[in-house]
Design a protein around this motif. Structure first.
Motif, PDB file in Angstrom:
ATOM      1  N   LYS A 173       0.838  -1.209   0.000  1.00 48.60           N
ATOM      2  CA  LYS A 173       0.000   0.000   0.000  1.00 48.60           C
ATOM      3  C   LYS A 173       0.870   1.255   0.000  1.00 48.60           C
ATOM      4  O   LYS A 173       0.574   2.223  -0.706  1.00 48.60           O
ATOM      5  N   ILE A 174       1.933   1.229   0.798  1.00 43.24           N
ATOM      6  CA  ILE A 174       2.845   2.381   0.860  1.00 43.24           C
ATOM      7  C   ILE A 174       3.494   2.603  -0.505  1.00 43.24           C
ATOM      8  O   ILE A 174       3.539   3.735  -1.001  1.00 43.24           O
ATOM      9  N   ASP A 175       3.969   1.541  -1.123  1.00 41.90           N
ATOM     10  CA  ASP A 175       4.585   1.656  -2.442  1.00 41.90           C
ATOM     11  C   ASP A 175       3.590   2.184  -3.473  1.00 41.90           C
ATOM     12  O   ASP A 175       3.927   3.056  -4.289  1.00 41.90           O
ATOM     13  N   ALA A 176       2.365   1.665  -3.439  1.00 44.31           N
ATOM     14  CA  ALA A 176       1.343   2.116  -4.390  1.00 44.31           C
ATOM     15  C   ALA A 176       1.005   3.582  -4.148  1.00 44.31           C
ATOM     16  O   ALA A 176       0.832   4.356  -5.109  1.00 44.31           O
ATOM     17  N   ALA A 177       0.913   3.988  -2.882  1.00 44.85           N
ATOM     18  CA  ALA A 177       0.609   5.392  -2.568  1.00 44.85           C
ATOM     19  C   ALA A 177       1.749   6.293  -3.035  1.00 44.85           C
ATOM     20  O   ALA A 177       1.505   7.402  -3.542  1.00 44.85           O
TER      21      ALA A 177
ATOM     22  N   LYS B 160      -1.764   7.092   5.907  1.00 42.59           N
ATOM     23  CA  LYS B 160      -2.617   6.098   6.577  1.00 42.59           C
ATOM     24  C   LYS B 160      -1.903   4.741   6.659  1.00 42.59           C
ATOM     25  O   LYS B 160      -1.892   4.088   7.702  1.00 42.59           O
ATOM     26  N   ALA B 161      -1.293   4.300   5.562  1.00 48.88           N
ATOM     27  CA  ALA B 161      -0.599   3.015   5.544  1.00 48.88           C
ATOM     28  C   ALA B 161       0.612   3.032   6.473  1.00 48.88           C
ATOM     29  O   ALA B 161       0.878   2.054   7.182  1.00 48.88           O
ATOM     30  N   VAL B 162       1.351   4.138   6.495  1.00 51.21           N
ATOM     31  CA  VAL B 162       2.509   4.263   7.391  1.00 51.21           C
ATOM     32  C   VAL B 162       2.051   4.208   8.844  1.00 51.21           C
ATOM     33  O   VAL B 162       2.680   3.548   9.688  1.00 51.21           O
ATOM     34  N   GLN B 163       0.951   4.869   9.144  1.00 50.16           N
ATOM     35  CA  GLN B 163       0.420   4.867  10.512  1.00 50.16           C
ATOM     36  C   GLN B 163       0.010   3.445  10.931  1.00 50.16           C
ATOM     37  O   GLN B 163       0.293   3.009  12.051  1.00 50.16           O
TER      38      GLN B 163
END
Length: 160
Positions: A121-125, A136-139
């Motif tokens: 998710k982080i990579d896609a964001a 949000k994904a990092v959190q």
């Protein structure tokens, strides 16, 4: 030929009484050990089972049947230096894994799967330049990491 590490893995199974020294000598002569899935006749054969061992080892030109661990070890010590092939049939159950260990492994696997999903998710964001999805994904990933650092009996120190 059976790989030596495969022979040594037998020690992680429920071995019958007296089998550990037998496995040790087999691992020394692993080049001469041939695994088999069927019980053969008229060949040097060792059967390792949960409740015991049976061996047919040549002695003075005849196959001698032994089921006593000390006799089997003695026959193997005489036979294996002759460089002949010994067939090995193994029927040993795995060591039982306690339910608690299975549950912990399942939880760890689930957390790992979730961590991979969050990293994706982080990579896609980042690729989409979506700041909100990234934060949000990092959190979520930080929360997951914090949860892993808190054992059931208290918090681990930051430094050892």
């Amino acid at each position: 030929m059976i790989p030596q590490d495969e022979l040594l893995q037998l020690k992680s199974k429920l071995l019958p009484n007296g089998a550990e020294p037998v496995v040790d000598i087999l691992s020394q002569y692993f080049q001469q050990i041939e695994p088999t899935q069927i019980i053969l006749q008229n060949v040097p054969l060792l059967i390792l089972g949960r409740h015991g061992m049976i061996a047919w080892i040549p002695d003075n030109g005849k196959l001698q049947k032994s089921s006593n661990p000390d006799d089997i070890l003695k026959h193997l010590q005489t036979f294996l230096p002759s460089k002949q092939t010994l067939y090995l049939f193994v029927n040993l159950p795995e060591l039982p894994v306690p339910e608690e260990v299975t549950q912990v492994l399942k939880e760890i696997s689930e957390r790992h799967r979730k961590r991979l999903m969050l990293q994706e998710k982080i990579d896609a964001a980042l690729d989409a330049r979506d700041r909100q999805a990234f934060l949000k994904a990092v959190q979520e990933l930080q929360w997951l990491n914090e949860q892993e650092n808190v054992p059931s009996h208290g918090r681990l120190p930051d430094k050892f």
